[in-house]
Design an enzyme around this catalytic site. Structure first.
Site, PDB file in Angstrom:
ATOM      1  N   LYS A 233      52.332 -45.653 106.925  1.00  0.00           N
ATOM      2  CA  LYS A 233      51.085 -46.219 107.654  1.00  0.00           C
ATOM      3  C   LYS A 233      51.258 -47.742 107.724  1.00  0.00           C
ATOM      4  CE  LYS A 233      47.902 -42.980 105.479  1.00  0.00           C
ATOM      5  NZ  LYS A 233      47.122 -42.524 106.524  1.00  0.00           N
TER       6      LYS A 233
ATOM      7  N   ARG B  16      46.521 -31.635 105.002  1.00  0.00           N
ATOM      8  CA  ARG B  16      46.515 -30.359 105.510  1.00  0.00           C
ATOM      9  C   ARG B  16      47.740 -29.377 104.880  1.00  0.00           C
ATOM     10  NH1 ARG B  16      46.845 -31.941 111.529  1.00  0.00           N
ATOM     11  NH2 ARG B  16      45.489 -33.857 110.490  1.00  0.00           N
TER      12      ARG B  16
END
Length: 503
Positions: free
Chosen positions: A279, A353
């Site tokens: 990130k 996920r």
């Protein structure tokens, strides 16, 4: 275990009183603005102030410009004989707003946030809505000061007395329930606010185990060896880049053989760098909140046990730290999820996920009637719905039910669709699925479509994306301070209670 999760009072001491006594520091009252001429009106309960005292308070508030506008605070010296040092009026807006529990809860929180350093307050807001006032004051008074080198000179109000017409058994029960729910929200906040240096997968698991055991839950913790042995490829894959290995926690509340079973799953990424798909540095510190879903699930399951909710609740909580290193998974790696499906990890920053997929398959092995998972899953949630509105996806009827309940308790959930065209965008050239699409459109929805692939047929399912709502990066509002919010504890618990009420 630190004081953030043990032996720490998370809010003020709440008690019921039937009249204003002596020795309290502040009397908190409400002030509405009439819809016709805008003249503010005191909301103080019947018989609590005599005419002279009420008149003196009214005059003093007029003198300082109090209008009754929602959230406006006006503090004045108390008139003689009232038994308190000062009176704090919080604006409630139009009188019709008094029927809105969430509105009352937020204004109680506004009042509570202004009472730093106050030892004891007494309030008439409880004559409007006892539960809302109690929770608003409790959560508005919440502070997280564990890592201050010195105790703060002024922290949240220590004790709040709630004025009620009569302190009977039902009223006491209502207060106990309200305080238990508020404590669960604050427990989730504590987990989220604890920095990743002190809350890593094993520590998170041990805190969850200690709190769960104390509440009478059955607790199981799988370490990295057990996870690898049992085939939890998503959890192992995400956690393999960190020196602090992953965990899976299972918490079980049993209501009885004939009770319905609700499976709960929460994303527990204790810190998310994005892994190899790292990130940007700006704002990465907010990723201390990436276990907000797990925090809510642990807190809610403990609450279910404490209030003995009449459904079987089985929480499956995966915990991992997503770090870049020589052992981290790479973009393009293929992993085998628990249950056998293979996934091509095209982006290692779509890691939530992957751990949720493992947990969902394991949760479905318990043959639940309902499954709720929640996660700080996608930045796309904030793009679509902002920072305070969770996106709710899943099987149509249950999705809509959860979203409706969420709005009824003040957590603002909104039902979102599953466009069928998004499924083909998750096709992988080498595996059963890819963990992201090849475009950025509908990112929140495609994450939900991915998770749907792991939900067993026949299970009523709701997925709650709380990427923004779980962590307040802006200024305080209502009963919500900066940092962890505890969303969606109240939503999920309300769903459990409604299912239990159906029998």
């Amino acid at each position: 275990m630190s004081k953030s999760s043990a032996n720490r009072r998370l809010g003020p001491e709440l008690s019921l009183v039937t009249q204003i006594g002596k020795g309290d520091d502040v009397l908190v009252i409400g002030l509405t603005t009439a819809e016709d001429d805008g003249t503010p009106t005191l909301v103080i309960g019947d018989g609590l102030l005599d005419d002279a005292q009420a008149g003196a308070v009214d005059s003093a508030l007029s003198a300082v410009g109090a209008t009754g506008a929602a959230g406006q605070l006006s503090r004045i010296p108390a008139p003689p004989g009232l038994g308190v040092s000062s009176v704090l009026a919080v604006g409630l807006g139009a009188p019709a707003k008094l029927d809105d529990s969430e509105h009352v809860r937020r204004q109680a929180g506004v009042a509570a946030r202004s009472l730093d350093g106050v030892a004891s307050a007494v309030t008439t807001l409880s004559t409007i809505d006892l539960t809302a006032a109690a929770q608003g004051f409790f959560l508005g008074s919440y502070r997280f000061d564990e890592f201050r080198s010195k105790e703060p000179e002024k922290s949240g109000v220590t004790a709040v007395k709630l004025l009620v017409p009569a302190s009977d058994k039902q009223t006491k029960k209502d207060l106990e329930r309200a305080e238990a729910i508020a404590t669960a929200v604050a427990t989730a906040r504590d987990f989220v606010n604890t920095p990743p240096s002190h809350l890593y997968p094993d520590e998170f698991a041990q805190r969850a185990k200690a709190l769960g055991s104390a509440a009478g839950l059955k607790v199981e913790v799988l370490d990295e060896a057990a996870l690898a042995k049992d085939g939890y490829g998503g959890i192992v894959g995400v956690g393999q880049g960190s020196s602090r290995p992953p965990r899976l926690v299972r918490l079980t509340h049993t209501a009885g053989r004939k009770a319905k079973t609700v499976a709960l799953v929460g994303k527990g990424i204790t810190f998310d760098t994005g892994g190899i798909s790292i990130k940007p540095a700006a704002g990465m510190d907010h990723m201390t909140s990436d276990m907000g879903g797990a925090a809510a699930i642990v807190a809610t399951t403990i609450l279910a046990a404490k209030l003995d909710v009449g459904v079987n609740v089985i929480a499956t909580v995966p915990m991992a730290e997503n770090m870049p290193s020589g052992t981290a998974q790479r973009p393009g790696d293929v992993l085998t999820q628990y249950g056998g499906k293979t996934v091509e990890a095209l982006n290692t920053d779509a890691e939530g996920r992957l751990i949720l997929a493992d947990a969902i398959v394991r949760a479905c092995e318990d043959n639940p009637d309902y499954l709720i998972d929640t996660a700080t899953l996608t930045g796309a949630q904030m793009v679509a719905l902002g920072t305070r509105t969770p996106g709710v996806m899943g099987t149509d009827e249950f999705r809509d039910r959860v979203a409706t309940i969420s709005r009824s308790v003040g957590e603002s959930g909104w039902a979102m669709p599953f466009p069928e065209e998004l499924r083909s965008d998750l096709d992988s050239r080498v595996a059963d699925l890819a963990n992201i699409t090849n475009h950025r459109w509908g990112g929140m929805l495609s994450a939900g479509v991915f998770l749907r692939e792991f939900v067993a047929d026949g299970v009523e399912w709701a997925h709650i994306d709380i990427a923004g709502p779980a962590f307040n990066t802006g200024g305080p509002w209502g009963y919500t301070g900066k940092g962890g919010t505890g969303v969606p504890v109240r939503t999920i618990f309300a769903v459990l209670e409604e299912i239990a009420a159906e029998g």
